[in-house]
Write an enzyme that holds these catalytic residues in place. Structure first.
Site, PDB file in Angstrom:
ATOM      1  N   GLY A 311       0.967  -1.145  -0.069  1.00  0.00           N
ATOM      2  CA  GLY A 311      -0.073   0.139  -0.001  1.00  0.00           C
ATOM      3  C   GLY A 311       0.800   1.451  -0.108  1.00  0.00           C
ATOM      4  CB  SER A 312       0.016   4.675   1.220  1.00  0.00           C
ATOM      5  OG  SER A 312      -1.017   4.717   0.525  1.00  0.00           O
ATOM      6  CB  THR A 313       4.731   1.609   3.396  1.00  0.00           C
ATOM      7  OG1 THR A 313       4.459   0.667   2.994  1.00  0.00           O
ATOM      8  CG2 THR A 313       4.014   2.178   4.665  1.00  0.00           C
TER       9      THR A 313
END
Length: 583
Positions: A311-313
């Site tokens: 995801g956004s990491t």
């Protein structure tokens, strides 16, 4: 009247007698020569063979090397136990031996009798017997019963770092974790006890014992810090319980050199009873195959054995690649209406109404999908993929634990516009938590791809160093300028953006939140995560918290970021006190 034997016949018989005598002399000389050869030139060999017929050999286990943490705390030790054996020919009273062994060892008469009555050089009855029981059996002074002391692995902290340390089997050899990876250093060399027996197999007391002493294994010193590991485990358990999550992993490492300070994967298991099944499982109703599959699942280390959609990491990687390729600058402006069209696909931002006008720093603070899709499109497939290789994302990290999983990424020829868009914000592929931590470390530490590791050195039991471990470091993964910019941007994410719940009073913290959905899509199951580091301007410690399938609120910024905040609130003052580095 006697008939006279002709002269030629006398000559024939005399010749025959001489020939026979000559052959006897040759045969005798041959036998004497053979005897001399055997007595002079082969005496050592046959002496050894004769001795072997009258010797009994018993093994003496070597003490396995201990595993010792960064503060000198022993994480894996040895406990003195006994092996009970019998030698059939030396037993004076079989019934007494059987009765004593059944009583003291808690074994069935059938089991013991079968072994006591077996004609063999030596027959093992039971190993890993508590020393007090071994001493009690020795006190009976039973002929033919041998009580030999050896070692059993013992873990003072039960389940602490169970999926990192691993455990040993009945033969004292490593099964999983560090125990198996560093087997050659830890195992040592077994010794032997030799006793001499007579023709009946009874020991000759006058001959005594001949011992070859074992060589103890080397102690393994690791970077794992028991204090940090204990707190990380406590925090992970608390989070799993309050969020009713399936599992929680917390990884803490030094981004400068790859030393791992903690790796908690809850639920853990008891290292002193590693084959125990959960209480919810009826061990009597499962097959051996089912039991082994259950145990394999219990022993799995989520930080290295399992992959997930980050995801956004992963936007950390997209941002670094964009900055490095100069397709984006911090001051570049974007507009987010709440979605972006890619071919015929409408890919939405997590904020349905959109973020409106924002620069790249604000887009990262907002974790805005359209911004990162735009950066990915500016990079293009070939160039973006080349940065995956440059960052080491497609290789395993080389961590010193078994079973590291590799990144599951599209082949470059299969990446179309939609795949490029989803990859740019961390979906449609999978990586391991350790891969994320190492790749992020190289982006924030000035551009060095470090090798994550636990082992620091080995030493003998007196503390004399025998081996110091070194690990590969790859320079120039990103430029120092890109690294500095990324540290600044990620600090803003925590100071004022989506990661503000990871902020720690009195410290500069950088980081990135993530919320990803587990496959299949629409399952309603999510993974909340947060990657944080401190101090933001000169990172000394990096932590990743991953919460699998939390119930209720599942956003990384709301439930994972506070986990790292609590972790840092406790360990940052501690790390400052010990100056971050003890090696």
């Amino acid at each position: 009247m006697t008939e006279e034997i002709p002269y030629q016949h006398k000559t024939y018989h005399r010749s025959k007698t001489v020939t026979a005598l000559f052959l006897c002399i040759i045969a005798f000389a041959g036998l004497m020569g053979r005897l001399a050869y055997l007595m002079i030139f082969q005496s050592e060999y046959y002496t050894m063979k004769a001795r072997e017929l009258h010797e009994r050999e018993r093994s003496i286990k070597a003490a396995r090397g201990r595993i010792i943490d960064a503060n000198g705390k022993i994480l894996a030790d040895n406990k003195t136990v006994c092996t009970i054996s019998v030698i059939h020919n030396q037993i004076a009273d079989q019934e007494e031996v059987i009765a004593v062994l059944c009583k003291e060892l808690g074994l069935s008469e059938e089991y013991v009798r079968k072994r006591v009555e077996k004609y063999s050089a030596i027959e093992k009855i039971k190993s890993n017997v508590d020393k007090s029981i071994g001493d009690a059996i020795r006190a009976y002074d039973l002929a033919g019963v041998k009580v030999d002391e050896d070692y059993k692995r013992y873990y003072p902290f039960d389940s602490l770092a169970s999926k990192v340390l691993g455990f040993t089997g009945g033969d004292n050899q490593g099964i999983i974790g560090l125990e198996v990876i560093y087997e050659e250093y830890l195992q040592g060399e077994a010794g032997t006890i030799l006793t001499v027996t007579d023709a009946k197999g009874v020991e000759v007391a006058e001959a005594g014992e001949e011992r070859v002493e074992p060589i103890d294994g080397q102690d393994l010193y690791v970077s794992l810090d028991m204090n940090i590991q204990s707190y990380a485990t406590q925090l992970a358990l608390q989070t799993m319980e309050t969020k009713e999550a399936q599992s929680v992993s917390i990884l803490v490492m030094n981004p400068r050199n790859g030393e791992i300070l903690a790796m908690a994967n809850v639920p853990e298991f008891n290292l002193n009873d590693p084959y125990a099944l959960p209480e919810t499982v009826d061990a009597d109703t499962v097959s051996e195959e089912e039991k082994q599959n259950l145990l394999n699942g219990i022993w799995r280390n989520g930080c290295i054995n399992d992959t997930y959609e980050p995801g956004s990491t992963f936007k950390i990687i997209t941002a670094a690649a964009g900055l490095e390729a100069a397709v984006v600058k911090p001051e570049d402006t974007f507009s987010c209406p709440g979605y972006i069209m890619v071919e015929d696909r409408r890919i939405r931002c997590h904020k349905a109404g959109g973020h409106g006008a924002e620069d790249f720093v604000q887009g990262t603070m907002n974790s805005c999908n359209p911004v990162f899709i735009t950066v990915g499109m500016r990079l293009g497939v070939e160039r973006y993929y080349s940065y995956f290789k440059q960052f080491g994302l497609l290789d395993r990290t080389g961590i010193d634990l078994p079973g590291e999983a590799g990144t599951i990424m599209h082949n470059v020829e299969n990446i179309g516009p939609v795949e490029l868009a989803t990859i740019s914000f961390g979906q449609s592929f999978q990586i391991t938590p350790i891969q994320l931590a190492v790749t992020a470390s190289s982006i924030i530490n000035g551009g060095k791809r470090v090798t994550p590791h636990f082992a620091v050195k080995t030493a003998d039991s007196d503390g004399n160093n025998s081996h110091t471990f070194t690990y590969p470091v790859r320079e120039n993964v990103v430029s120092t300028e890109t690294s500095e910019t990324m540290r600044y941007i990620l600090e803003q994410v925590v100071a004022e953006g989506s990661g503000r719940n990871g902020a720690v009073e009195g410290y500069r913290v950088g980081g990135k939140t993530a919320t990803s959905q587990t496959l299949p899509r629409g399952s309603g199951r999510y993974i909340a995560s947060f990657l944080g580091f401190a101090p933001a301007d000169d990172p000394q410690v990096l932590a990743v918290a991953i919460i699998n399938d939390p119930q209720g609120t599942y956003y990384g910024g709301q439930i994972a970021a506070p986990v790292v905040r609590q972790l840092f609130e406790n360990i940052l003052p501690y790390l400052e006190k010990i100056d971050y580095n003890r090696t």
